[in-house]
Design an enzyme around this catalytic site. Structure first.
Site, PDB file in Angstrom:
ATOM      1  N   ASN A  16       0.860  -1.181   0.000  1.00  8.25           N
ATOM      2  CA  ASN A  16       0.000   0.000   0.000  1.00  8.25           C
ATOM      3  C   ASN A  16       0.902   1.239   0.000  1.00  8.25           C
ATOM      4  O   ASN A  16       1.692   1.434   0.927  1.00  8.25           O
ATOM      5  CB  ASN A  16      -0.886  -0.056   1.254  1.00  8.25           C
ATOM      6  CG  ASN A  16      -1.821   1.128   1.335  1.00  8.25           C
ATOM      7  OD1 ASN A  16      -1.429   2.250   1.064  1.00  8.25           O
ATOM      8  ND2 ASN A  16      -3.056   0.892   1.723  1.00  8.25           N
ATOM      9  N   HIS A  19       1.012   6.053   1.951  1.00  8.06           N
ATOM     10  CA  HIS A  19       1.859   6.907   2.797  1.00  8.06           C
ATOM     11  C   HIS A  19       2.861   7.715   1.988  1.00  8.06           C
ATOM     12  O   HIS A  19       3.312   8.769   2.424  1.00  8.06           O
ATOM     13  CB  HIS A  19       2.600   6.070   3.837  1.00  8.06           C
ATOM     14  CG  HIS A  19       1.718   5.652   4.978  1.00  8.06           C
ATOM     15  ND1 HIS A  19       0.542   6.283   5.288  1.00  8.06           N
ATOM     16  CD2 HIS A  19       1.864   4.677   5.896  1.00  8.06           C
ATOM     17  CE1 HIS A  19       0.004   5.695   6.344  1.00  8.06           C
ATOM     18  NE2 HIS A  19       0.783   4.710   6.727  1.00  8.06           N
ATOM     19  N   HIS A  52      -5.673   3.535  -1.663  1.00  6.80           N
ATOM     20  CA  HIS A  52      -7.013   3.876  -1.163  1.00  6.80           C
ATOM     21  C   HIS A  52      -7.328   5.285  -1.633  1.00  6.80           C
ATOM     22  O   HIS A  52      -6.707   6.254  -1.187  1.00  6.80           O
ATOM     23  CB  HIS A  52      -6.999   3.799   0.366  1.00  6.80           C
ATOM     24  CG  HIS A  52      -8.337   4.028   0.994  1.00  6.80           C
ATOM     25  ND1 HIS A  52      -8.553   3.905   2.338  1.00  6.80           N
ATOM     26  CD2 HIS A  52      -9.546   4.373   0.464  1.00  6.80           C
ATOM     27  CE1 HIS A  52      -9.814   4.160   2.619  1.00  6.80           C
ATOM     28  NE2 HIS A  52     -10.443   4.461   1.490  1.00  6.80           N
ATOM     29  N   ARG A  54      -9.447   8.015  -1.155  1.00  6.18           N
ATOM     30  CA  ARG A  54     -10.441   8.435  -0.156  1.00  6.18           C
ATOM     31  C   ARG A  54     -11.285   9.575  -0.698  1.00  6.18           C
ATOM     32  O   ARG A  54     -10.847  10.366  -1.527  1.00  6.18           O
ATOM     33  CB  ARG A  54      -9.745   8.879   1.136  1.00  6.18           C
ATOM     34  CG  ARG A  54      -9.005   7.768   1.855  1.00  6.18           C
ATOM     35  CD  ARG A  54      -8.444   8.276   3.172  1.00  6.18           C
ATOM     36  NE  ARG A  54      -9.500   8.568   4.105  1.00  6.18           N
ATOM     37  CZ  ARG A  54      -9.849   7.780   5.126  1.00  6.18           C
ATOM     38  NH1 ARG A  54      -9.191   6.664   5.349  1.00  6.18           N
ATOM     39  NH2 ARG A  54     -10.841   8.102   5.924  1.00  6.18           N
ATOM     40  N   ARG A  58      -7.114  12.770   0.775  1.00  8.47           N
ATOM     41  CA  ARG A  58      -6.039  13.241   1.658  1.00  8.47           C
ATOM     42  C   ARG A  58      -4.655  12.747   1.239  1.00  8.47           C
ATOM     43  O   ARG A  58      -3.654  13.334   1.576  1.00  8.47           O
ATOM     44  CB  ARG A  58      -6.321  12.885   3.109  1.00  8.47           C
ATOM     45  CG  ARG A  58      -6.191  11.417   3.418  1.00  8.47           C
ATOM     46  CD  ARG A  58      -6.287  11.159   4.891  1.00  8.47           C
ATOM     47  NE  ARG A  58      -7.628  11.382   5.402  1.00  8.47           N
ATOM     48  CZ  ARG A  58      -8.098  10.806   6.521  1.00  8.47           C
ATOM     49  NH1 ARG A  58      -7.316  10.019   7.230  1.00  8.47           N
ATOM     50  NH2 ARG A  58      -9.318  11.018   6.930  1.00  8.47           N
ATOM     51  N   GLU A  79      -8.638   0.274  -2.959  1.00 11.71           N
ATOM     52  CA  GLU A  79      -9.490   0.307  -1.765  1.00 11.71           C
ATOM     53  C   GLU A  79     -10.448   1.479  -1.930  1.00 11.71           C
ATOM     54  O   GLU A  79     -10.034   2.584  -2.282  1.00 11.71           O
ATOM     55  CB  GLU A  79      -8.653   0.528  -0.504  1.00 11.71           C
ATOM     56  CG  GLU A  79      -7.751  -0.625  -0.163  1.00 11.71           C
ATOM     57  CD  GLU A  79      -6.905  -0.325   1.071  1.00 11.71           C
ATOM     58  OE1 GLU A  79      -7.082   0.742   1.684  1.00 11.71           O
ATOM     59  OE2 GLU A  79      -6.071  -1.154   1.396  1.00 11.71           O
ATOM     60  N   THR A 110      -8.313   3.537   8.206  1.00  8.89           N
ATOM     61  CA  THR A 110      -9.537   2.750   8.231  1.00  8.89           C
ATOM     62  C   THR A 110      -9.723   2.106   9.606  1.00  8.89           C
ATOM     63  O   THR A 110      -8.840   1.413  10.097  1.00  8.89           O
ATOM     64  CB  THR A 110      -9.472   1.645   7.150  1.00  8.89           C
ATOM     65  OG1 THR A 110      -9.002   2.240   5.946  1.00  8.89           O
ATOM     66  CG2 THR A 110     -10.825   1.018   6.927  1.00  8.89           C
ATOM     67  N   GLU A 160     -10.936  -9.566   2.991  1.00 12.26           N
ATOM     68  CA  GLU A 160      -9.668  -9.174   3.619  1.00 12.26           C
ATOM     69  C   GLU A 160      -9.954  -9.066   5.106  1.00 12.26           C
ATOM     70  O   GLU A 160     -10.713  -8.192   5.542  1.00 12.26           O
ATOM     71  CB  GLU A 160      -9.139  -7.845   3.062  1.00 12.26           C
ATOM     72  CG  GLU A 160      -7.820  -7.462   3.727  1.00 12.26           C
ATOM     73  CD  GLU A 160      -7.085  -6.312   3.058  1.00 12.26           C
ATOM     74  OE1 GLU A 160      -7.134  -6.207   1.817  1.00 12.26           O
ATOM     75  OE2 GLU A 160      -6.461  -5.518   3.784  1.00 12.26           O
ATOM     76  N   HIS A 199      -3.876  -4.685   7.642  1.00 11.46           N
ATOM     77  CA  HIS A 199      -3.997  -3.590   8.602  1.00 11.46           C
ATOM     78  C   HIS A 199      -3.130  -3.846   9.828  1.00 11.46           C
ATOM     79  O   HIS A 199      -3.362  -4.803  10.563  1.00 11.46           O
ATOM     80  CB  HIS A 199      -5.447  -3.340   9.047  1.00 11.46           C
ATOM     81  CG  HIS A 199      -5.681  -1.869   9.283  1.00 11.46           C
ATOM     82  ND1 HIS A 199      -5.221  -1.214  10.381  1.00 11.46           N
ATOM     83  CD2 HIS A 199      -6.278  -0.925   8.519  1.00 11.46           C
ATOM     84  CE1 HIS A 199      -5.535   0.062  10.302  1.00 11.46           C
ATOM     85  NE2 HIS A 199      -6.166   0.276   9.173  1.00 11.46           N
TER      86      HIS A 199
END
Ligand code: PXP
Length: 246
Positions: A16, A19, A52, A54, A58, A79, A110, A160, A199
């Site tokens: 992922n 970041h 993801h 969003r 962000r 995602e 999340t 998941e 996660h």
């Protein structure tokens, strides 16, 4: 050797890169680009790139998802919230997999799994539309029996399992949380769902998760990007130091 003793295939690693985009968005500039990070992750062996998008944008931007669709050579896992805006983007971009997640504006990341049972009609409808477009659909859920049963009813390709509770627990609580994941994986597999997890997984807690026989895929972000930042710092400082010589 009986088939039962055959070594299990390795677990697919989805990286992922949200970041990386978070650092970029702190300055609203071009670097670091999650597209570049995705390419490097793939060269290092990642089996999938996860982002993801969003609602509040962000970190990952629409542009990232569209470019990644062209550049990712492994698989692109998007995602997304079960929101019409995101469904339209997914149907247009066509990631290899969509992972439906709950999304709240105020959350840091999340929190908790998707309530598939509570929103079954809508999740089922969105899952059908995505699958009809050739997109595999994963549902990010807590490893609760009823959520797993509802995920099968919704027609998902995979679940998941949310590993956050396990990741954050200590001592006996951690062992208990692991048991819940093990039981959830078995139930999901029996229901014909592929089993993924993610996660809060890191270099210290991933070991017991790898032992879950049914597990096929993990998606990891924070721990890998955090390690990359620290391990890359020495090189980055020495590169700058070299430019200051005269
Ligand atoms: N899987 C899902 C569904 C997520 O929402 C996240 C966080 O974006 C992850 C995996 C990765 O979690 P982490 O960054 O803690 O590794």
């Amino acid at each position: 050797m009986s088939p039962h003793d055959a070594p299990l295939p390795p677990i697919r690693l989805g990286i992922n890169v949200d970041h990386i985009a978070t650092i970029r968005q702190a300055r609203r500039c071009a670097e670091p680009d999650p597209v570049t990070a995705a390419a490097l992750a793939e060269l290092a062996g990642a089996d999938q790139i996860t982002v993801h998008l969003r609602e509040d944008r962000r970190h990952i931007q629409d542009r990232d998802v569209r470019i990644l669709r062209d550049t990712v050579r492994t698989a692109l896992n998007l995602e997304m919230a079960v929101a019409e805006e995101m469904v339209a983007i997914a149907l247009d971009v066509k990631p290899d997999q969509a992972c439906l997640v709950p999304e709240k504006r105020e959350e840091v990341t999340t929190e908790g799994g998707l309530d598939v049972r509570g929103g079954l009609a809508r999740v089922k409808e969105v899952t059908a539309r995505l699958r009809a477009a050739g997109i595999a659909v994963s549902l990010f859920i807590d490893a609760e029996p009823d959520q797993i049963a509802a995920s099968a009813e919704a027609g998902a390709t995979s679940v998941e399992l949310h590993t956050g509770t396990y990741a954050n627990a200590r001592g006996a609580e951690k062992a208990r949380a692991l048991e819940v994941l093990v039981a959830g994986a078995r139930q999901a597999d029996d229901a014909g769902l592929a089993v993924h997890a993610g996660h809060g997984l890191d270099y210290w807690n991933v070991g017991p998760v790898v032992e879950i026989e049914e597990l096929q895929e993990v998606n990891i972000g924070h721990a890998v990007i955090a390690r990359a930042v620290l391990l890359g710092l020495e090189q980055a400082v020495s590169d700058m130091k070299a430019l200051l010589e005269r």
